[in-house]
Design a protein around this motif. Sequence first.
Motif, PDB file in Angstrom:
ATOM      1  N   UNK A 189      11.722   8.870  -1.919  1.00  0.00           N
ATOM      2  CA  UNK A 189      11.588   7.468  -1.612  1.00  0.00           C
ATOM      3  C   UNK A 189      10.199   7.167  -1.035  1.00  0.00           C
ATOM      4  N   UNK A 190       9.733   8.025  -0.113  1.00  0.00           N
ATOM      5  CA  UNK A 190       8.417   7.831   0.466  1.00  0.00           C
ATOM      6  C   UNK A 190       7.326   7.881  -0.583  1.00  0.00           C
ATOM      7  N   UNK A 191       7.515   8.741  -1.574  1.00  0.00           N
ATOM      8  CA  UNK A 191       6.547   8.853  -2.657  1.00  0.00           C
ATOM      9  C   UNK A 191       6.421   7.567  -3.457  1.00  0.00           C
ATOM     10  N   UNK A 192       7.534   6.857  -3.629  1.00  0.00           N
ATOM     11  CA  UNK A 192       7.489   5.583  -4.345  1.00  0.00           C
ATOM     12  C   UNK A 192       6.640   4.557  -3.603  1.00  0.00           C
ATOM     13  N   UNK A 193       6.772   4.535  -2.268  1.00  0.00           N
ATOM     14  CA  UNK A 193       5.950   3.618  -1.483  1.00  0.00           C
ATOM     15  C   UNK A 193       4.471   3.973  -1.613  1.00  0.00           C
ATOM     16  N   UNK A 194       4.178   5.268  -1.623  1.00  0.00           N
ATOM     17  CA  UNK A 194       2.785   5.703  -1.769  1.00  0.00           C
ATOM     18  C   UNK A 194       2.253   5.293  -3.139  1.00  0.00           C
ATOM     19  N   UNK A 195       3.058   5.471  -4.168  1.00  0.00           N
ATOM     20  CA  UNK A 195       2.627   5.085  -5.516  1.00  0.00           C
ATOM     21  C   UNK A 195       2.402   3.580  -5.645  1.00  0.00           C
ATOM     22  N   UNK A 196       3.191   2.819  -4.924  1.00  0.00           N
ATOM     23  CA  UNK A 196       3.090   1.365  -5.015  1.00  0.00           C
ATOM     24  C   UNK A 196       2.189   0.751  -3.949  1.00  0.00           C
ATOM     25  N   UNK A 197       1.442   1.592  -3.220  1.00  0.00           N
ATOM     26  CA  UNK A 197       0.589   1.075  -2.154  1.00  0.00           C
ATOM     27  C   UNK A 197      -0.384   0.000  -2.631  1.00  0.00           C
ATOM     28  N   UNK A 198      -1.035   0.165  -3.797  1.00  0.00           N
ATOM     29  CA  UNK A 198      -1.945  -0.914  -4.221  1.00  0.00           C
ATOM     30  C   UNK A 198      -1.248  -2.267  -4.324  1.00  0.00           C
ATOM     31  N   UNK A 199       0.018  -2.270  -4.663  1.00  0.00           N
ATOM     32  CA  UNK A 199       0.762  -3.526  -4.744  1.00  0.00           C
ATOM     33  C   UNK A 199       1.200  -3.985  -3.355  1.00  0.00           C
ATOM     34  N   UNK A 205      -0.476  -3.637  -0.715  1.00  0.00           N
ATOM     35  CA  UNK A 205      -1.668  -4.174  -0.054  1.00  0.00           C
ATOM     36  C   UNK A 205      -1.664  -5.695  -0.107  1.00  0.00           C
ATOM     37  N   UNK A 206      -1.073  -6.240  -1.127  1.00  0.00           N
ATOM     38  CA  UNK A 206      -1.049  -7.689  -1.303  1.00  0.00           C
ATOM     39  C   UNK A 206       0.033  -8.371  -0.458  1.00  0.00           C
ATOM     40  N   UNK A 207       0.825  -7.585   0.274  1.00  0.00           N
ATOM     41  CA  UNK A 207       1.913  -8.153   1.060  1.00  0.00           C
ATOM     42  C   UNK A 207       1.475  -8.597   2.456  1.00  0.00           C
ATOM     43  N   UNK A 208       0.192  -8.531   2.748  1.00  0.00           N
ATOM     44  CA  UNK A 208      -0.334  -9.026   4.015  1.00  0.00           C
ATOM     45  C   UNK A 208       0.219  -8.305   5.215  1.00  0.00           C
ATOM     46  N   UNK A 209       0.808  -9.056   6.131  1.00  0.00           N
ATOM     47  CA  UNK A 209       1.292  -8.490   7.390  1.00  0.00           C
ATOM     48  C   UNK A 209       2.391  -7.459   7.190  1.00  0.00           C
ATOM     49  N   UNK A 244     -13.146  -8.423   5.349  1.00  0.00           N
ATOM     50  CA  UNK A 244     -13.255  -8.424   3.897  1.00  0.00           C
ATOM     51  C   UNK A 244     -11.982  -8.857   3.176  1.00  0.00           C
ATOM     52  N   UNK A 245     -10.878  -8.976   3.906  1.00  0.00           N
ATOM     53  CA  UNK A 245      -9.616  -9.373   3.278  1.00  0.00           C
ATOM     54  C   UNK A 245      -9.678 -10.817   2.790  1.00  0.00           C
ATOM     55  N   UNK A 246      -9.038 -11.050   1.673  1.00  0.00           N
ATOM     56  CA  UNK A 246      -8.933 -12.424   1.168  1.00  0.00           C
ATOM     57  C   UNK A 246      -8.155 -13.261   2.171  1.00  0.00           C
ATOM     58  N   UNK A 247      -8.541 -14.486   2.324  1.00  0.00           N
ATOM     59  CA  UNK A 247      -7.892 -15.372   3.309  1.00  0.00           C
ATOM     60  C   UNK A 247      -6.421 -15.614   2.988  1.00  0.00           C
ATOM     61  N   UNK A 248      -6.050 -15.459   1.749  1.00  0.00           N
ATOM     62  CA  UNK A 248      -4.661 -15.684   1.341  1.00  0.00           C
ATOM     63  C   UNK A 248      -3.765 -14.481   1.603  1.00  0.00           C
ATOM     64  N   UNK A 249      -4.335 -13.392   2.090  1.00  0.00           N
ATOM     65  CA  UNK A 249      -3.566 -12.167   2.285  1.00  0.00           C
ATOM     66  C   UNK A 249      -2.571 -12.274   3.443  1.00  0.00           C
TER      67      UNK A 249
END
Length: 155
Positions: free
Chosen positions: A1-11, A13-17, A71-76
Amino acid sequence: MGGLFVLFYPFLRKLGWMKLFLVSFVVTYVTVYIPYQSFKWLPIDYYITLLQRFIIITSLLIPFEIMDSKTDAKTLNTLPQLFGINHTKVFGILLVIPFMGLEFFKQKADYFAIPIGIITILFINFTSLKRNQYYTSFWVESVPILWLILLILFQ
Protein backbone atom coordinates in the motif's frame (compact mmCIF):
# COMPACT_ATOMS: atom_id res chain seq x y z
CA MET A 1 0.00 0.00 0.00
CA GLY A 2 2.82 2.41 0.88
CA GLY A 3 4.40 1.70 -2.48
CA LEU A 4 1.25 2.85 -4.26
CA PHE A 5 1.42 6.20 -2.49
CA VAL A 6 5.07 6.54 -3.50
CA LEU A 7 4.21 5.73 -7.11
CA PHE A 8 1.41 8.27 -7.12
CA TYR A 9 3.42 11.02 -5.40
CA PRO A 10 3.57 13.23 -8.52
CA PHE A 11 -0.23 13.25 -8.50
CA LEU A 12 -0.37 13.74 -4.72
CA ARG A 13 1.74 16.86 -5.13
CA LYS A 14 -1.28 18.54 -6.65
CA LEU A 15 -3.38 17.91 -3.52
CA GLY A 16 -1.94 20.95 -1.72
CA TRP A 17 -2.25 20.80 2.04
CA MET A 18 -3.28 17.11 1.96
CA LYS A 19 0.09 16.15 0.50
CA LEU A 20 1.78 16.98 3.80
CA PHE A 21 -0.36 14.48 5.68
CA LEU A 22 -0.23 11.82 2.97
CA VAL A 23 3.57 11.90 2.91
CA SER A 24 3.62 11.68 6.71
CA PHE A 25 1.22 8.75 6.55
CA VAL A 26 3.37 6.89 3.99
CA VAL A 27 6.59 7.39 5.95
CA THR A 28 4.85 6.26 9.15
CA TYR A 29 3.34 3.28 7.36
CA VAL A 30 6.71 2.18 5.96
CA THR A 31 8.82 2.83 9.06
CA VAL A 32 6.47 1.74 11.86
CA TYR A 33 3.51 -0.28 10.57
CA ILE A 34 5.23 -2.59 8.06
CA PRO A 35 8.00 -3.80 10.43
CA TYR A 36 5.36 -4.85 12.99
CA GLN A 37 2.52 -6.12 10.80
CA SER A 38 3.28 -9.79 11.48
CA PHE A 39 2.91 -9.39 15.26
CA LYS A 40 -0.36 -10.64 16.74
CA TRP A 41 -0.11 -8.57 19.92
CA LEU A 42 1.44 -5.13 20.03
CA PRO A 43 2.34 -3.19 23.17
CA ILE A 44 1.04 0.32 23.79
CA ASP A 45 4.50 1.65 22.90
CA TYR A 46 3.87 0.61 19.30
CA TYR A 47 0.74 2.76 19.01
CA ILE A 48 2.44 5.68 20.70
CA THR A 49 5.40 5.38 18.32
CA LEU A 50 3.01 5.22 15.38
CA LEU A 51 1.38 8.48 16.43
CA GLN A 52 4.70 10.11 17.33
CA ARG A 53 6.21 9.25 13.96
CA PHE A 54 3.28 10.73 12.08
CA ILE A 55 3.46 13.90 14.15
CA ILE A 56 7.22 14.44 13.86
CA ILE A 57 7.29 13.75 10.12
CA THR A 58 4.46 16.24 9.62
CA SER A 59 6.36 18.79 11.70
CA LEU A 60 9.62 18.21 9.84
CA LEU A 61 7.82 18.75 6.54
CA ILE A 62 6.65 22.25 7.57
CA PRO A 63 9.99 23.92 6.65
CA PHE A 64 9.80 22.24 3.22
CA GLU A 65 6.23 23.48 2.76
CA ILE A 66 7.32 27.01 3.63
CA MET A 67 10.38 26.92 1.38
CA ASP A 68 8.36 25.43 -1.50
CA SER A 69 5.74 28.16 -1.18
CA LYS A 70 8.13 30.44 -3.12
CA THR A 71 7.69 28.32 -6.22
CA ASP A 72 4.35 26.57 -5.69
CA ALA A 73 1.47 27.56 -7.91
CA LYS A 74 -0.98 29.79 -6.07
CA THR A 75 -3.79 27.35 -6.81
CA LEU A 76 -2.03 24.53 -4.97
CA ASN A 77 -3.48 25.56 -1.58
CA THR A 78 -0.60 24.47 0.62
CA LEU A 79 -0.69 25.30 4.33
CA PRO A 80 1.52 28.41 3.95
CA GLN A 81 -0.70 29.63 1.12
CA LEU A 82 -3.91 29.01 3.04
CA PHE A 83 -2.88 30.21 6.50
CA GLY A 84 0.32 32.19 6.00
CA ILE A 85 3.88 31.35 6.96
CA ASN A 86 3.63 32.37 10.62
CA HIS A 87 0.46 30.37 11.27
CA THR A 88 1.98 27.37 9.50
CA LYS A 89 5.04 27.64 11.76
CA VAL A 90 2.82 27.78 14.84
CA PHE A 91 0.95 24.71 13.61
CA GLY A 92 4.24 22.81 13.16
CA ILE A 93 5.53 23.87 16.57
CA LEU A 94 2.26 22.92 18.28
CA LEU A 95 2.49 19.47 16.71
CA VAL A 96 5.86 18.90 18.35
CA ILE A 97 4.44 19.31 21.86
CA PRO A 98 2.35 16.09 21.80
CA PHE A 99 5.25 14.33 20.06
CA MET A 100 7.45 15.05 23.08
CA GLY A 101 4.68 14.52 25.63
CA LEU A 102 3.75 11.08 24.32
CA GLU A 103 7.23 9.84 25.17
CA PHE A 104 6.30 9.92 28.87
CA PHE A 105 3.47 7.43 28.27
CA LYS A 106 5.75 4.74 26.86
CA GLN A 107 6.67 1.74 28.97
CA LYS A 108 10.17 1.76 27.50
CA ALA A 109 10.88 5.44 26.86
CA ASP A 110 14.24 6.53 25.48
CA TYR A 111 13.50 10.25 25.88
CA PHE A 112 15.31 11.17 22.65
CA ALA A 113 12.01 12.68 21.57
CA ILE A 114 12.74 15.67 23.79
CA PRO A 115 15.98 16.89 22.11
CA ILE A 116 14.64 15.92 18.68
CA GLY A 117 11.47 17.89 19.39
CA ILE A 118 13.42 20.94 20.55
CA ILE A 119 15.65 20.83 17.47
CA THR A 120 12.58 20.49 15.26
CA ILE A 121 10.94 23.49 16.92
CA LEU A 122 14.08 25.54 16.34
CA PHE A 123 14.27 24.55 12.67
CA ILE A 124 10.59 25.39 12.15
CA ASN A 125 10.96 28.69 13.96
CA PHE A 126 13.99 29.80 11.93
CA THR A 127 12.52 28.80 8.56
CA SER A 128 12.02 31.75 6.25
CA LEU A 129 11.69 32.39 2.55
CA LYS A 130 15.15 33.99 2.61
CA ARG A 131 16.91 30.76 3.59
CA ASN A 132 18.72 28.86 0.87
CA GLN A 133 17.78 25.34 -0.17
CA TYR A 134 20.53 23.80 1.97
CA TYR A 135 18.68 24.81 5.11
CA THR A 136 15.97 22.26 4.40
CA SER A 137 17.92 19.90 2.15
CA PHE A 138 20.74 19.47 4.66
CA TRP A 139 19.91 20.75 8.14
CA VAL A 140 16.24 19.83 8.46
CA GLU A 141 16.78 16.49 6.75
CA SER A 142 19.60 15.73 9.18
CA VAL A 143 17.22 15.58 12.18
CA PRO A 144 16.17 11.93 11.60
CA ILE A 145 19.85 11.03 11.06
CA LEU A 146 20.73 12.69 14.38
CA TRP A 147 17.92 10.72 16.01
CA LEU A 148 19.31 7.48 14.58
CA ILE A 149 22.81 8.33 15.82
CA LEU A 150 21.47 9.02 19.31
CA LEU A 151 19.63 5.69 19.31
CA ILE A 152 22.71 3.80 18.16
CA LEU A 153 25.08 5.46 20.62
CA PHE A 154 22.89 5.34 23.71
CA GLN A 155 20.93 2.09 23.46
